[in-house]
Design a protein around this motif. Structure first.
Motif, short mmCIF file in Angstrom:
data_model
loop_
_atom_site.label_atom_id
_atom_site.label_comp_id
_atom_site.label_asym_id
_atom_site.label_seq_id
_atom_site.Cartn_x
_atom_site.Cartn_y
_atom_site.Cartn_z
N SER A 138 0.81 -1.05 0.14
CA SER A 138 0.01 0.01 0.02
C SER A 138 0.87 1.19 0.10
O SER A 138 0.60 2.20 -0.54
CB SER A 138 -0.97 0.04 1.24
OG SER A 138 -0.13 0.20 2.51
N THR A 171 -1.63 3.58 7.40
CA THR A 171 -3.20 3.39 7.70
C THR A 171 -3.58 4.50 8.61
O THR A 171 -4.54 5.40 8.27
CB THR A 171 -3.62 2.02 8.25
OG1 THR A 171 -3.24 0.98 7.61
CG2 THR A 171 -5.14 2.16 8.87
N TYR A 172 -2.67 5.06 9.69
CA TYR A 172 -3.01 6.05 10.54
C TYR A 172 -2.33 7.43 10.12
O TYR A 172 -3.08 8.22 10.59
CB TYR A 172 -2.65 5.59 11.84
CG TYR A 172 -3.19 4.28 12.48
CD1 TYR A 172 -4.68 4.44 12.74
CD2 TYR A 172 -2.42 3.07 12.57
CE1 TYR A 172 -5.03 3.07 13.36
CE2 TYR A 172 -2.95 1.70 13.02
CZ TYR A 172 -4.48 2.16 13.44
OH TYR A 172 -5.27 1.02 13.97
N SER A 226 -0.92 9.18 6.55
CA SER A 226 -0.58 8.82 5.07
C SER A 226 1.01 9.39 5.00
O SER A 226 1.34 9.12 3.65
CB SER A 226 -1.71 9.69 4.30
OG SER A 226 -1.51 11.24 4.67
N CYS A 262 -4.63 -5.07 13.04
CA CYS A 262 -3.77 -3.75 13.47
C CYS A 262 -4.64 -3.01 14.43
O CYS A 262 -5.79 -3.33 14.31
CB CYS A 262 -3.72 -2.86 11.90
SG CYS A 262 -2.13 -2.94 11.21
N ALA A 275 -1.68 -7.84 7.06
CA ALA A 275 -1.50 -6.53 7.79
C ALA A 275 -0.14 -6.62 8.20
O ALA A 275 0.47 -7.77 8.69
CB ALA A 275 -2.40 -6.50 8.88
N ASP A 285 3.24 2.45 12.03
CA ASP A 285 2.02 2.36 11.33
C ASP A 285 1.58 0.94 10.75
O ASP A 285 2.32 0.12 10.79
CB ASP A 285 1.92 3.45 10.22
CG ASP A 285 0.82 4.03 9.96
OD1 ASP A 285 -0.45 3.41 9.99
OD2 ASP A 285 0.51 5.37 9.66
N CYS A 286 0.68 0.85 10.27
CA CYS A 286 0.08 -0.56 9.50
C CYS A 286 0.00 -0.16 8.15
O CYS A 286 -0.66 0.82 7.82
CB CYS A 286 -1.28 -0.76 10.31
SG CYS A 286 -1.37 -1.30 11.99
N PHE A 287 0.31 -1.35 7.46
CA PHE A 287 0.18 -1.20 6.02
C PHE A 287 -0.52 -2.62 5.43
O PHE A 287 -0.29 -3.87 6.42
CB PHE A 287 1.78 -1.14 5.38
CG PHE A 287 2.28 -0.14 5.92
CD1 PHE A 287 2.30 1.12 5.16
CD2 PHE A 287 3.02 -0.03 7.16
CE1 PHE A 287 2.96 2.45 5.56
CE2 PHE A 287 3.94 1.42 7.45
CZ PHE A 287 3.57 2.32 6.64
N ASN A 288 -1.09 -2.44 4.29
CA ASN A 288 -1.70 -3.75 4.01
C ASN A 288 -0.71 -4.31 2.58
O ASN A 288 -0.19 -3.59 1.76
CB ASN A 288 -3.05 -3.63 3.35
CG ASN A 288 -4.00 -3.26 4.51
OD1 ASN A 288 -3.63 -4.07 5.47
ND2 ASN A 288 -4.85 -2.27 4.20
#
Length: 380
Positions: free
Chosen positions: A12, A16-17, A19, A176, A308, A348-351
């Motif tokens: 991605s 997520t939290y 950008s 996440c 995730a 942070d979280c990424f897909n």
């Protein structure tokens, strides 16, 4: 391992939290773990299937062209010899170097099944060819052992394994959530729940069904082939000790020139029917393996999966200020951003998605291995 030898899935990129958080983390196959393209695996299945089906025809004497039948038997043994030797060399290199690729255990299993009936000679004159088949089966058995060893230690690489690529210090997760710890090494702050949070993408809920099925199928048949080999070993001893004693050596030329067997009433000819039964059993086994592994290859190589992953930047710190009980920033009452209070670290979280290709990475597979003839010849 250079990026040119990797097949990398999509990431991605943006957090997520927040950008503004950017990561290159992705899942990939490298040159070792890249699964065999499904069209190549289909070709391997067809070779094993045709050799076994033709063996049934030969063993059950559907035709009377004995010289053609014997020529086929020798050609089939030669083809399997090339496949077995090159498969063994490739498997041996895979566990010793970082460049050689892993082979599909199911393809090795299908090859082994096509070899097994050749261990039963229809006549004592066929013993040399049967002994060659025994060597072929042994080499294939060793290749299967090498290729399935990873199932006993998930920290090792193995066939079709997804490998992380890129990122700063990624950790794959079951999900996440807002973290109250930021920076690389954050997972150490969750000692009692770390194993619950972390998720190895290949093993978590058996997400990598292809790798799991290949390891199980390879391990299962590896033990079966081992037991069959022991049983047939006793058969060889009996045939060598008893079969040659009843041979009229003057009939050798008649046999080699395509004539009738010297004495069709000899007990040794019962091996023809037994070998036919083994060919039928092997053919059924090949069809079962192909029915399982081909759809799995096509599905995994065409349909992506999403995972995730948490990635971080900076030194680990618990100064994020996030209150996990109230799920808010107590001091600022602001939205969670994943940044540390002093702004020197973030999490942070990424897909990320698994790599896919309609033709099963056939182009990449060929580009990586086109100069390695030992990889192409086994068609596994």
């Amino acid at each position: 391992m250079s990026e040119k030898t990797r097949v990398i899935g999509d990431a991605s990129g943006r957090g997520t939290y927040n950008s503004s958080h950017f990561s290159t983390v992705a899942l990939s196959y490298d040159a070792k773990t890249l699964p065999t393209p499904w069209p190549v695996l289909l070709a391997s299945f067809m070779i094993s299937f045709l050799l076994t089906a033709r063996g049934i025809q030969s063993s059950l004497k559907i035709h009377n062209d004995t010289i053609t039948s014997r020529i086929f038997d020798h050609i089939a043994t030669g083809i399997n010899s090339v496949r077995a030797v090159t498969a063994f060399l490739t498997a041996l290199a895979a566990i010793r170097t970082n460049e050689a690729r892993f082979e599909a255990p199911s393809a090795l299993a299908m090859m082994a099944l096509s070899i097994v009936p050749s261990l039963l000679p229809s006549h004592p004159w066929d013993l040399p060819r049967a002994l060659v088949a025994a060597v072929n089966l042994f080499l294939t058995f060793l290749s299967m052992c090498f290729m399935t060893f990873g199932v006993y230690n998930h920290k090792l690489d193995y066939y079709a394994k997804w490998l992380p690529a890129g990122g700063n210090c990624p950790v794959f997760l079951n999900g996440c959530w807002p973290f109250n710890v930021v920076g690389c090494g954050f997972i150490q702050y969750y000692p009692s729940q770390g194993s619950e949070y972390e998720a190895e993408p290949n093993l978590s809920h058996i997400q990598n069904k292809l790798a799991f099925a290949e390891q199980i199928m390879g391990s299962l048949l590896m033990w079966v082939i081992g037991l069959v080999g022991v049983g047939l070993g006793f058969g060889f001893v009996w045939l060598i000790l008893g079969g040659f004693r009843n041979v009229d050596w003057s009939d050798l030329w008649d046999y080699l020139s395509g004539g009738q067997d010297p004495d069709p009433s000899e007990p040794d000819n019962g091996f023809v029917a037994i070998r036919g039964i083994f060919y039928i059993i092997s053919l059924i086994g090949i069809l079962i393996y192909a029915t399982i592994t081909l759809p799995l290859h096509i599905t995994q190589q065409r349909q992506s999966r999403t995972f995730a992953v948490a990635d971080s930047f900076g030194n680990v710190s618990n100064d994020a200020g996030w209150d996990t009980y109230y799920h808010q920033w107590p001091a600022l009452n602001a939205t969670y951003s994943g940044d540390s209070i002093n702004g020197t670290a973030w999490i942070d979280c990424f897909n990320v998605t698994t790599p896919v290709d309609y033709w099963g990475f056939a182009g990449e597979w060929w580009e990586i291995h086109k100069r390695q003839i030992q990889v192409i010849l086994p068609v596994v």
